[in-house]
Design a protein around this motif. Structure first.
Motif, mmCIF file in Angstrom:
data_model
loop_
_atom_site.group_PDB
_atom_site.id
_atom_site.type_symbol
_atom_site.label_atom_id
_atom_site.label_comp_id
_atom_site.label_asym_id
_atom_site.label_seq_id
_atom_site.Cartn_x
_atom_site.Cartn_y
_atom_site.Cartn_z
ATOM 1 N N VAL A 1 -20.902 18.561 32.129
ATOM 2 C CA VAL A 1 -19.673 19.352 32.060
ATOM 3 C C VAL A 1 -18.563 18.622 32.810
ATOM 4 N N SER A 2 -17.326 18.987 32.491
ATOM 5 C CA SER A 2 -16.167 18.454 33.217
ATOM 6 C C SER A 2 -15.597 19.558 34.101
ATOM 7 N N VAL A 3 -15.384 19.226 35.356
ATOM 8 C CA VAL A 3 -14.874 20.186 36.332
ATOM 9 C C VAL A 3 -13.608 19.605 36.963
ATOM 10 N N LEU A 4 -12.518 20.318 36.808
ATOM 11 C CA LEU A 4 -11.214 19.872 37.309
ATOM 12 C C LEU A 4 -10.945 20.520 38.670
ATOM 13 N N ASP B 1 -14.070 22.130 31.367
ATOM 14 C CA ASP B 1 -15.003 23.243 31.182
ATOM 15 C C ASP B 1 -14.861 24.276 32.291
ATOM 16 N N LEU B 2 -14.438 23.832 33.465
ATOM 17 C CA LEU B 2 -14.254 24.726 34.609
ATOM 18 C C LEU B 2 -13.195 24.127 35.520
ATOM 19 N N ALA C 1 -0.625 28.924 35.506
ATOM 20 C CA ALA C 1 -0.985 27.848 34.574
ATOM 21 C C ALA C 1 -2.448 27.933 34.149
ATOM 22 N N LEU C 2 -3.250 28.674 34.900
ATOM 23 C CA LEU C 2 -4.679 28.781 34.633
ATOM 24 C C LEU C 2 -5.045 30.049 33.880
ATOM 25 N N ALA C 3 -4.055 30.713 33.310
ATOM 26 C CA ALA C 3 -4.294 32.017 32.681
ATOM 27 C C ALA C 3 -5.348 31.962 31.586
ATOM 28 N N ASP C 4 -5.412 30.859 30.841
ATOM 29 C CA ASP C 4 -6.351 30.763 29.713
ATOM 30 C C ASP C 4 -7.569 29.901 30.035
ATOM 31 N N SER C 5 -7.760 29.592 31.298
ATOM 32 C CA SER C 5 -8.852 28.699 31.684
ATOM 33 C C SER C 5 -9.959 29.453 32.409
ATOM 34 N N CYS C 6 -11.137 28.825 32.426
ATOM 35 C CA CYS C 6 -12.252 29.349 33.206
ATOM 36 C C CYS C 6 -12.099 28.819 34.626
ATOM 37 N N VAL C 7 -11.960 29.720 35.583
ATOM 38 C CA VAL C 7 -11.547 29.345 36.939
ATOM 39 C C VAL C 7 -12.569 29.835 37.963
ATOM 40 N N MET C 8 -12.842 28.979 38.942
ATOM 41 C CA MET C 8 -13.628 29.363 40.102
ATOM 42 C C MET C 8 -12.764 29.101 41.339
ATOM 43 N N ALA D 1 -14.188 33.339 37.712
ATOM 44 C CA ALA D 1 -15.606 33.465 37.402
ATOM 45 C C ALA D 1 -16.411 33.703 38.665
ATOM 46 N N ALA D 2 -15.939 33.161 39.785
ATOM 47 C CA ALA D 2 -16.604 33.349 41.079
ATOM 48 C C ALA D 2 -15.629 32.936 42.166
ATOM 49 N N GLN D 3 -15.937 33.356 43.388
ATOM 50 C CA GLN D 3 -15.151 32.964 44.559
ATOM 51 C C GLN D 3 -16.107 32.428 45.607
ATOM 52 N N VAL D 4 -15.802 31.256 46.138
ATOM 53 C CA VAL D 4 -16.654 30.617 47.129
ATOM 54 C C VAL D 4 -15.824 30.315 48.363
ATOM 55 N N ASP D 5 -16.268 30.802 49.517
ATOM 56 C CA ASP D 5 -15.638 30.468 50.791
ATOM 57 C C ASP D 5 -16.350 29.260 51.377
ATOM 58 N N MET D 6 -15.576 28.293 51.889
ATOM 59 C CA MET D 6 -16.217 27.108 52.443
ATOM 60 C C MET D 6 -15.277 26.378 53.392
#
Length: 455
Positions: free
Chosen positions: A221-224, A301-302, A323-330, A351-356
């Motif tokens: 997959v491609s992750v931006l 892809d994400l 700008a991310l309205a139509d994208s799959c976002v984490m 899709a999810a939220q990650v604290d780090m």
């Protein structure tokens, strides 16, 4: 067109190595072997046994190299033809010299994938298994390798054959009544035809549902990585690949171009793209980097939307969010080791939220797990008997079969049997193209041309 001549090629990768293999297939393989190879022990080349000796030029008697040779008599070989393999030292000049010698003795240079193509044409493997061999060679994760091995062993082919047999049974019943119109098509017969079609349709849809997972396992997959400047995007990239790949400073606008790296995350191949920080700027170079980052959004892809948890959500964050309205976002909330000031807006759908904390590494495992769970739906990628579509060609063929079958189901109550038979034959042809039972030379040329020479 299948011409039964004798072909040869180097089967090991180009360059220098410990061993080099020249492979020969065809009726002249044994004669060529006996001509160029002189075994230490006389008696000729016995099938399926390694022989130690030397490769020599029959014209001059000059020794090319000390080598091993194995002859595999048809049909007990990969191509179901006589196959000869000459194993010499792996220097490129040695292997090239051996190949030239074999070609001089009557073989011709093989086309890309021609050995595998002959295995298909001779019934040794079907088209799915042929493509799986290429996938095995190209696998870069254990999960991709397991899926390819499953297809090479025939797991997908057996499922396709089950579908094909159901369609054949339905077609046989339909054609029986076409041939003997004096016999009425009773309710029981209609029910049986419908049952075969419904079962086939269900199995087709099950395979179509598996495509996303199969494609992901095969291709990755491609992750931006996206966010405003100084939120930790480049630091996150470096942390994920465990290497100082991207320059990290306190100055905004350090990253100007797209930085791409591929990493294996929990068995999943992930192509990471680090981008320029999104902000308003008058710097022409930085602005070009921002434009390139925005162009990548619909292709990913994400998107990992990186936010600074120690700063309030501001207009720059909102601009990226829009700008991310139509994208799959984490959402990745970084810098959680600092006092938190970010108030996460309810409107931000992720899709999810990650604290780090990229600085300490806290939350990295949670991020990796979230990425894999998102793509693989929390299913195990260690399944040994995974039956899934992984190629667009397979999916497109089954989608066409699905369309034909649905047309058949609609017309079962109202159309003539002749028209229904056309729909069933169309579905059969589409299913058959997956394994190669119905295909043409153009398709075969397209598939096997992507193989390497010598395979």
């Amino acid at each position: 067109m299948y011409i039964r001549d004798t072909i040869a090629a180097i089967s090991t990768p180009p360059g220098n190595g410990g061993i080099g293999i020249v492979r020969v297939s065809g009726d002249q393989a044994a004669a060529i072997g006996n001509s160029v190879f002189k075994a230490v022990k006389d008696g000729g080349l016995v099938s399926h046994r390694f022989h130690f000796g030397a490769i020599t030029d029959p014209a001059t008697g000059a020794i090319i190299d000390e080598a091993m040779a194995v002859l595999m008599r048809a049909p007990h070989s990969f191509t179901r033809e006589d196959v000869l393999e000459l194993h010499s030292h792996g220097g490129w000049l040695v292997v090239e010299t051996v190949l030239k010698l074999v070609l001089k003795c009557g073989a011709r240079l093989a086309d890309p994938g021609e050995f595998t193509r002959r295995a298909f044409l001779n019934g040794r493997i079907d088209l799915v298994q042929a493509e799986a061999i290429m996938d095995i060679i190209g696998s870069n994760t254990e999960a991709a390798l397991q899926l390819a091995q499953s297809q090479r062993e025939g797991a997908l082919s057996r499922r396709i054959e089950e579908i094909r047999l159901l369609l054949l049974k339905a077609l046989a019943l339909v054609e029986a009544y076409i041939d003997f119109p004096e016999d009425d098509l009773g309710d029981a017969d209609c029910d049986q035809i419908r049952e075969h079609a419904v079962r086939a349709l269900a199995m087709i849809n099950e395979l179509l549902t598996s495509f996303d997972e199969g494609r992901i396992l095969r291709d990755g997959v491609s992750v931006l990585i996206l966010g405003k400047p100084n939120v930790g995007k480049s630091s996150l990239l470096n942390l994920l690949i465990n290497e100082n790949r991207a320059i990290v400073t306190h100055l905004p606008g350090t990253t100007r171009d797209i930085i791409e790296e591929t990493v294996i995350i929990n068995g999943l191949a992930v192509r990471l793209l680090d981008t320029a920080g999104i902000r308003h700027t008058d710097d022409l170079v930085e602005r070009e980097g921002i434009n390139r980052a925005m162009e990548k959004i619909p292709l990913a892809d994400l998107v990992l939307f990186v936010l600074d948890a120690s700063r309030p959500f501001d207009s720059e964050d909102q601009h990226i969010h829009d700008a991310l309205a139509d994208s799959c976002v984490m959402a990745v909330l970084n810098k959680t080791d600092l006092p938190r000031q970010l108030s996460f807006p309810d409107s931000l759908r992720c899709a999810a939220q990650v604290d780090m904390s990229v600085r300490s590494g806290d939350g990295l495992d949670s991020l990796k797990r979230a990425v894999c769970d998102h793509f693989l739906k929390k299913t195990s990628i260690d399944r040994r008997e995974l039956v899934a579509l992984s190629r667009s060609r397979h999916r497109d063929a089954l989608m066409s079969a699905d369309t034909a079958l649905r047309s058949f189901m609609v017309g079962l109550e109202q159309c003539s049997l002749e028209l229904l038979a056309i729909d069933l034959r169309e579905a059969l042809d589409c299913v058959g193209t997956v394994t190669g039972q119905t295909t043409n030379d153009e398709l075969l040329n397209q598939i096997f041309s992507s193989f390497c020479i010598g395979k």
